[in-house]
Design a protein around this motif. Sequence first.
Motif, PDB file in Angstrom:
ATOM      1  N   GLY A   1       0.793  -1.224   0.000  1.00  0.00           N
ATOM      2  CA  GLY A   1       0.000   0.000   0.000  1.00  0.00           C
ATOM      3  C   GLY A   1       0.821   1.268   0.000  1.00  0.00           C
ATOM      4  O   GLY A   1       0.399   2.294  -0.531  1.00  0.00           O
ATOM      5  N   ASP A   2       2.015   1.195   0.581  1.00  0.00           N
ATOM      6  CA  ASP A   2       2.874   2.373   0.601  1.00  0.00           C
ATOM      7  C   ASP A   2       3.541   2.622  -0.752  1.00  0.00           C
ATOM      8  O   ASP A   2       4.136   3.663  -0.973  1.00  0.00           O
ATOM      9  CB  ASP A   2       3.930   2.248   1.698  1.00  0.00           C
ATOM     10  N   GLU A   3       3.406   1.669  -1.682  1.00  0.00           N
ATOM     11  CA  GLU A   3       3.963   1.828  -3.030  1.00  0.00           C
ATOM     12  C   GLU A   3       2.925   2.335  -4.027  1.00  0.00           C
ATOM     13  O   GLU A   3       3.242   2.526  -5.206  1.00  0.00           O
ATOM     14  CB  GLU A   3       4.520   0.490  -3.521  1.00  0.00           C
ATOM     15  N   LEU A   4       1.685   2.515  -3.577  1.00  0.00           N
ATOM     16  CA  LEU A   4       0.630   2.975  -4.488  1.00  0.00           C
ATOM     17  C   LEU A   4       0.840   4.440  -4.836  1.00  0.00           C
ATOM     18  O   LEU A   4       1.232   5.252  -3.992  1.00  0.00           O
ATOM     19  CB  LEU A   4      -0.749   2.781  -3.860  1.00  0.00           C
ATOM     20  N   ARG A   5       0.542   4.765  -6.067  1.00  0.00           N
ATOM     21  CA  ARG A   5       0.583   6.137  -6.564  1.00  0.00           C
ATOM     22  C   ARG A   5      -0.865   6.528  -6.829  1.00  0.00           C
ATOM     23  O   ARG A   5      -1.513   5.952  -7.707  1.00  0.00           O
ATOM     24  CB  ARG A   5       1.430   6.178  -7.838  1.00  0.00           C
ATOM     25  N   TRP A   6      -1.378   7.503  -6.072  1.00  0.00           N
ATOM     26  CA  TRP A   6      -2.785   7.900  -6.149  1.00  0.00           C
ATOM     27  C   TRP A   6      -2.968   9.025  -7.157  1.00  0.00           C
ATOM     28  O   TRP A   6      -2.272  10.040  -7.113  1.00  0.00           O
ATOM     29  CB  TRP A   6      -3.295   8.319  -4.768  1.00  0.00           C
ATOM     30  N   HIS A   7      -3.919   8.823  -8.061  1.00  0.00           N
ATOM     31  CA  HIS A   7      -4.247   9.791  -9.109  1.00  0.00           C
ATOM     32  C   HIS A   7      -5.646  10.344  -8.826  1.00  0.00           C
ATOM     33  O   HIS A   7      -6.579   9.570  -8.633  1.00  0.00           O
ATOM     34  CB  HIS A   7      -4.281   9.107 -10.480  1.00  0.00           C
ATOM     35  N   PHE A   8      -5.778  11.651  -8.836  1.00  0.00           N
ATOM     36  CA  PHE A   8      -7.111  12.249  -8.788  1.00  0.00           C
ATOM     37  C   PHE A   8      -7.488  12.554 -10.224  1.00  0.00           C
ATOM     38  O   PHE A   8      -6.833  13.367 -10.887  1.00  0.00           O
ATOM     39  CB  PHE A   8      -7.150  13.509  -7.926  1.00  0.00           C
ATOM     40  N   VAL A   9      -8.516  11.868 -10.743  1.00  0.00           N
ATOM     41  CA  VAL A   9      -8.828  11.934 -12.166  1.00  0.00           C
ATOM     42  C   VAL A   9     -10.053  12.781 -12.495  1.00  0.00           C
ATOM     43  O   VAL A   9     -10.367  12.965 -13.659  1.00  0.00           O
ATOM     44  CB  VAL A   9      -8.996  10.513 -12.764  1.00  0.00           C
ATOM     45  N   GLY A  10     -10.723  13.313 -11.509  1.00  0.00           N
ATOM     46  CA  GLY A  10     -11.913  14.113 -11.781  1.00  0.00           C
ATOM     47  C   GLY A  10     -11.620  15.594 -11.710  1.00  0.00           C
ATOM     48  O   GLY A  10     -10.495  16.031 -11.487  1.00  0.00           O
ATOM     49  N   GLN A  11     -12.657  16.366 -11.930  1.00  0.00           N
ATOM     50  CA  GLN A  11     -12.571  17.814 -11.806  1.00  0.00           C
ATOM     51  C   GLN A  11     -12.380  18.159 -10.328  1.00  0.00           C
ATOM     52  O   GLN A  11     -13.151  17.710  -9.496  1.00  0.00           O
ATOM     53  CB  GLN A  11     -13.860  18.455 -12.338  1.00  0.00           C
ATOM     54  N   VAL A  12     -11.350  18.914 -10.010  1.00  0.00           N
ATOM     55  CA  VAL A  12     -11.086  19.292  -8.623  1.00  0.00           C
ATOM     56  C   VAL A  12     -11.743  20.637  -8.340  1.00  0.00           C
ATOM     57  O   VAL A  12     -11.488  21.617  -9.049  1.00  0.00           O
ATOM     58  CB  VAL A  12      -9.571  19.404  -8.345  1.00  0.00           C
ATOM     59  N   GLN A  13     -12.564  20.667  -7.317  1.00  0.00           N
ATOM     60  CA  GLN A  13     -13.117  21.930  -6.853  1.00  0.00           C
ATOM     61  C   GLN A  13     -12.027  22.625  -6.047  1.00  0.00           C
ATOM     62  O   GLN A  13     -11.308  21.993  -5.265  1.00  0.00           O
ATOM     63  CB  GLN A  13     -14.341  21.697  -5.985  1.00  0.00           C
ATOM     64  N   THR A  14     -11.880  23.910  -6.227  1.00  0.00           N
ATOM     65  CA  THR A  14     -10.821  24.654  -5.560  1.00  0.00           C
ATOM     66  C   THR A  14     -10.886  24.480  -4.044  1.00  0.00           C
ATOM     67  O   THR A  14      -9.846  24.343  -3.391  1.00  0.00           O
ATOM     68  CB  THR A  14     -10.886  26.145  -5.945  1.00  0.00           C
ATOM     69  N   ASN A  15     -12.093  24.422  -3.489  1.00  0.00           N
ATOM     70  CA  ASN A  15     -12.216  24.287  -2.036  1.00  0.00           C
ATOM     71  C   ASN A  15     -11.802  22.895  -1.536  1.00  0.00           C
ATOM     72  O   ASN A  15     -11.644  22.693  -0.348  1.00  0.00           O
ATOM     73  CB  ASN A  15     -13.631  24.620  -1.565  1.00  0.00           C
ATOM     74  N   LYS A  16     -11.598  21.937  -2.434  1.00  0.00           N
ATOM     75  CA  LYS A  16     -11.146  20.587  -2.057  1.00  0.00           C
ATOM     76  C   LYS A  16      -9.676  20.359  -2.404  1.00  0.00           C
ATOM     77  O   LYS A  16      -9.131  19.287  -2.168  1.00  0.00           O
ATOM     78  CB  LYS A  16     -11.988  19.537  -2.784  1.00  0.00           C
ATOM     79  N   ALA A  17      -9.034  21.362  -2.975  1.00  0.00           N
ATOM     80  CA  ALA A  17      -7.666  21.203  -3.468  1.00  0.00           C
ATOM     81  C   ALA A  17      -6.687  20.830  -2.352  1.00  0.00           C
ATOM     82  O   ALA A  17      -5.831  19.961  -2.541  1.00  0.00           O
ATOM     83  CB  ALA A  17      -7.202  22.473  -4.176  1.00  0.00           C
ATOM     84  N   ARG A  18      -6.789  21.446  -1.200  1.00  0.00           N
ATOM     85  CA  ARG A  18      -5.871  21.125  -0.098  1.00  0.00           C
ATOM     86  C   ARG A  18      -6.045  19.678   0.345  1.00  0.00           C
ATOM     87  O   ARG A  18      -5.067  18.991   0.618  1.00  0.00           O
ATOM     88  CB  ARG A  18      -6.078  22.069   1.082  1.00  0.00           C
ATOM     89  N   SER A  19      -7.275  19.232   0.398  1.00  0.00           N
ATOM     90  CA  SER A  19      -7.542  17.847   0.775  1.00  0.00           C
ATOM     91  C   SER A  19      -6.952  16.889  -0.252  1.00  0.00           C
ATOM     92  O   SER A  19      -6.294  15.904   0.101  1.00  0.00           O
ATOM     93  CB  SER A  19      -9.054  17.631   0.913  1.00  0.00           C
ATOM     94  N   VAL A  20      -7.174  17.155  -1.525  1.00  0.00           N
ATOM     95  CA  VAL A  20      -6.650  16.303  -2.601  1.00  0.00           C
ATOM     96  C   VAL A  20      -5.128  16.265  -2.541  1.00  0.00           C
ATOM     97  O   VAL A  20      -4.519  15.200  -2.665  1.00  0.00           O
ATOM     98  CB  VAL A  20      -7.153  16.784  -3.978  1.00  0.00           C
ATOM     99  N   ALA A  21      -4.498  17.406  -2.319  1.00  0.00           N
ATOM    100  CA  ALA A  21      -3.035  17.470  -2.287  1.00  0.00           C
ATOM    101  C   ALA A  21      -2.452  16.701  -1.105  1.00  0.00           C
ATOM    102  O   ALA A  21      -1.278  16.326  -1.141  1.00  0.00           O
ATOM    103  CB  ALA A  21      -2.582  18.926  -2.234  1.00  0.00           C
ATOM    104  N   ALA A  22      -3.251  16.415  -0.106  1.00  0.00           N
ATOM    105  CA  ALA A  22      -2.759  15.690   1.066  1.00  0.00           C
ATOM    106  C   ALA A  22      -2.525  14.207   0.790  1.00  0.00           C
ATOM    107  O   ALA A  22      -1.741  13.568   1.482  1.00  0.00           O
ATOM    108  CB  ALA A  22      -3.736  15.861   2.231  1.00  0.00           C
ATOM    109  N   TYR A  23      -3.204  13.629  -0.206  1.00  0.00           N
ATOM    110  CA  TYR A  23      -3.041  12.194  -0.474  1.00  0.00           C
ATOM    111  C   TYR A  23      -2.690  11.883  -1.933  1.00  0.00           C
ATOM    112  O   TYR A  23      -2.084  10.862  -2.216  1.00  0.00           O
ATOM    113  CB  TYR A  23      -4.297  11.397  -0.092  1.00  0.00           C
ATOM    114  N   ALA A  24      -3.088  12.731  -2.866  1.00  0.00           N
ATOM    115  CA  ALA A  24      -2.870  12.433  -4.291  1.00  0.00           C
ATOM    116  C   ALA A  24      -1.411  12.663  -4.657  1.00  0.00           C
ATOM    117  O   ALA A  24      -0.752  13.563  -4.136  1.00  0.00           O
ATOM    118  CB  ALA A  24      -3.770  13.292  -5.161  1.00  0.00           C
ATOM    119  N   ASP A  25      -0.925  11.835  -5.550  1.00  0.00           N
ATOM    120  CA  ASP A  25       0.411  12.006  -6.100  1.00  0.00           C
ATOM    121  C   ASP A  25       0.346  12.713  -7.450  1.00  0.00           C
ATOM    122  O   ASP A  25       1.302  13.358  -7.861  1.00  0.00           O
ATOM    123  CB  ASP A  25       1.083  10.638  -6.286  1.00  0.00           C
TER     124      ASP A  25
END
Length: 154
Positions: free
Chosen positions: A85-109
Amino acid sequence: MGVSGPAGARREELARNLAAVRARIDAAEAAGRRAPGSVRLVVVTKFFPASDVGVLADLGVRDVGESRDQEAGPKALRCSAFPGGDELRWHFVGQVQTNKARSVAAYADVVHSVDRPRLVRALSAGAVDAGRRLDCFVQVDLDVDPDVDPAPDP
Protein backbone atom coordinates in the motif's frame (compact mmCIF):
# COMPACT_ATOMS: atom_id res chain seq x y z
CA MET A 1 -1.97 -21.28 -0.52
CA GLY A 2 -4.68 -19.09 -2.06
CA VAL A 3 -7.66 -17.53 -0.37
CA SER A 4 -10.87 -19.53 -0.67
CA GLY A 5 -14.50 -18.48 -0.40
CA PRO A 6 -15.91 -15.10 -1.44
CA ALA A 7 -12.58 -13.30 -0.92
CA GLY A 8 -10.80 -15.86 -3.09
CA ALA A 9 -13.46 -15.60 -5.77
CA ARG A 10 -13.12 -11.81 -5.79
CA ARG A 11 -9.34 -12.08 -6.07
CA GLU A 12 -9.69 -14.47 -9.00
CA GLU A 13 -12.18 -12.12 -10.70
CA LEU A 14 -9.89 -9.11 -10.26
CA ALA A 15 -6.85 -11.09 -11.44
CA ARG A 16 -8.71 -12.29 -14.54
CA ASN A 17 -9.98 -8.79 -15.39
CA LEU A 18 -6.57 -7.22 -14.77
CA ALA A 19 -4.88 -9.81 -17.00
CA ALA A 20 -7.38 -9.06 -19.78
CA VAL A 21 -6.75 -5.31 -19.54
CA ARG A 22 -2.99 -5.81 -19.50
CA ALA A 23 -3.25 -8.04 -22.60
CA ARG A 24 -5.18 -5.29 -24.40
CA ILE A 25 -2.55 -2.73 -23.40
CA ASP A 26 0.24 -5.04 -24.61
CA ALA A 27 -1.56 -5.45 -27.95
CA ALA A 28 -2.09 -1.69 -28.28
CA GLU A 29 1.58 -1.02 -27.52
CA ALA A 30 2.61 -3.53 -30.20
CA ALA A 31 0.13 -2.15 -32.75
CA GLY A 32 1.37 1.37 -32.08
CA ARG A 33 5.00 0.28 -32.19
CA ARG A 34 5.49 1.44 -28.63
CA ALA A 35 7.99 -0.09 -26.27
CA PRO A 36 6.56 -2.85 -24.09
CA GLY A 37 5.59 -1.38 -20.73
CA SER A 38 5.51 2.20 -22.04
CA VAL A 39 1.80 2.64 -21.22
CA ARG A 40 0.93 3.22 -17.58
CA LEU A 41 -2.24 1.56 -16.31
CA VAL A 42 -4.20 3.62 -13.79
CA VAL A 43 -6.90 1.49 -12.19
CA VAL A 44 -9.88 3.67 -11.24
CA THR A 45 -11.59 2.24 -8.16
CA LYS A 46 -14.44 4.69 -7.71
CA PHE A 47 -17.22 3.09 -5.63
CA PHE A 48 -15.13 -0.06 -5.04
CA PRO A 49 -13.86 -0.91 -1.55
CA ALA A 50 -10.36 -0.46 -0.23
CA SER A 51 -10.10 -4.25 0.01
CA ASP A 52 -10.20 -4.41 -3.80
CA VAL A 53 -7.32 -1.93 -3.96
CA GLY A 54 -5.40 -4.17 -1.57
CA VAL A 55 -5.94 -7.17 -3.84
CA LEU A 56 -4.95 -5.13 -6.89
CA ALA A 57 -1.80 -3.93 -5.14
CA ASP A 58 -0.96 -7.56 -4.38
CA LEU A 59 -1.46 -8.29 -8.10
CA GLY A 60 1.10 -5.63 -9.01
CA VAL A 61 -1.05 -2.53 -9.56
CA ARG A 62 0.80 0.60 -8.47
CA ASP A 63 -1.37 3.42 -9.91
CA VAL A 64 -4.86 3.92 -8.49
CA GLY A 65 -7.30 6.61 -9.61
CA GLU A 66 -10.23 8.22 -7.85
CA SER A 67 -12.53 11.07 -8.79
CA ARG A 68 -14.31 11.80 -5.51
CA ASP A 69 -12.28 13.46 -2.78
CA GLN A 70 -14.63 12.33 0.00
CA GLU A 71 -14.03 8.70 -0.99
CA ALA A 72 -10.40 8.92 -2.10
CA GLY A 73 -8.79 10.41 1.01
CA PRO A 74 -10.07 7.80 3.47
CA LYS A 75 -9.45 4.98 0.95
CA ALA A 76 -5.83 6.07 0.40
CA LEU A 77 -5.29 6.15 4.16
CA ARG A 78 -6.78 2.65 4.65
CA CYS A 79 -4.78 1.27 1.73
CA SER A 80 -1.48 2.59 3.06
CA ALA A 81 -1.66 -0.14 5.74
CA PHE A 82 -2.00 -2.97 3.18
CA PRO A 83 1.05 -4.91 1.97
CA GLY A 84 2.33 -2.85 -0.96
CA GLY A 85 0.00 0.00 0.00
CA ASP A 86 2.87 2.37 0.60
CA GLU A 87 3.96 1.83 -3.03
CA LEU A 88 0.63 2.97 -4.49
CA ARG A 89 0.58 6.14 -6.56
CA TRP A 90 -2.78 7.90 -6.15
CA HIS A 91 -4.25 9.79 -9.11
CA PHE A 92 -7.11 12.25 -8.79
CA VAL A 93 -8.83 11.93 -12.17
CA GLY A 94 -11.91 14.11 -11.78
CA GLN A 95 -12.57 17.81 -11.81
CA VAL A 96 -11.09 19.29 -8.62
CA GLN A 97 -13.12 21.93 -6.85
CA THR A 98 -10.82 24.65 -5.56
CA ASN A 99 -12.22 24.29 -2.04
CA LYS A 100 -11.15 20.59 -2.06
CA ALA A 101 -7.67 21.20 -3.47
CA ARG A 102 -5.87 21.12 -0.10
CA SER A 103 -7.54 17.85 0.77
CA VAL A 104 -6.65 16.30 -2.60
CA ALA A 105 -3.03 17.47 -2.29
CA ALA A 106 -2.76 15.69 1.07
CA TYR A 107 -3.04 12.19 -0.47
CA ALA A 108 -2.87 12.43 -4.29
CA ASP A 109 0.41 12.01 -6.10
CA VAL A 110 -1.00 13.12 -9.47
CA VAL A 111 -3.90 15.42 -10.41
CA HIS A 112 -5.18 14.92 -13.95
CA SER A 113 -7.35 17.95 -14.58
CA VAL A 114 -5.70 21.22 -13.61
CA ASP A 115 -7.48 23.82 -15.67
CA ARG A 116 -7.16 27.20 -13.96
CA PRO A 117 -4.54 29.27 -12.13
CA ARG A 118 -6.56 29.49 -8.93
CA LEU A 119 -6.59 25.69 -8.71
CA VAL A 120 -2.82 25.59 -9.25
CA ARG A 121 -2.34 27.94 -6.31
CA ALA A 122 -4.67 25.95 -4.05
CA LEU A 123 -3.05 22.60 -4.94
CA SER A 124 0.41 24.08 -4.45
CA ALA A 125 -0.51 25.43 -1.02
CA GLY A 126 -2.00 22.08 -0.03
CA ALA A 127 1.08 20.17 -1.20
CA VAL A 128 3.40 22.53 0.69
CA ASP A 129 1.28 22.20 3.85
CA ALA A 130 1.39 18.39 3.56
CA GLY A 131 5.12 18.37 2.76
CA ARG A 132 4.44 16.55 -0.49
CA ARG A 133 5.28 16.86 -4.16
CA LEU A 134 2.32 16.82 -6.53
CA ASP A 135 2.47 16.04 -10.25
CA CYS A 136 -0.23 17.64 -12.39
CA PHE A 137 -1.58 17.33 -15.89
CA VAL A 138 -2.49 20.78 -17.15
CA GLN A 139 -5.60 21.06 -19.27
CA VAL A 140 -5.22 23.61 -22.04
CA ASP A 141 -8.17 24.71 -24.15
CA LEU A 142 -6.88 25.63 -27.60
CA ASP A 143 -10.29 26.61 -28.94
CA VAL A 144 -10.87 30.32 -28.85
CA ASP A 145 -14.48 31.40 -28.85
CA PRO A 146 -14.60 34.99 -30.16
CA ASP A 147 -17.88 35.56 -28.30
CA VAL A 148 -16.34 34.84 -24.90
CA ASP A 149 -14.30 37.45 -23.04
CA PRO A 150 -11.14 35.64 -21.80
CA ALA A 151 -11.14 37.34 -18.39
CA PRO A 152 -8.21 36.23 -16.22
CA ASP A 153 -8.91 33.95 -13.26
CA PRO A 154 -8.74 35.96 -10.00
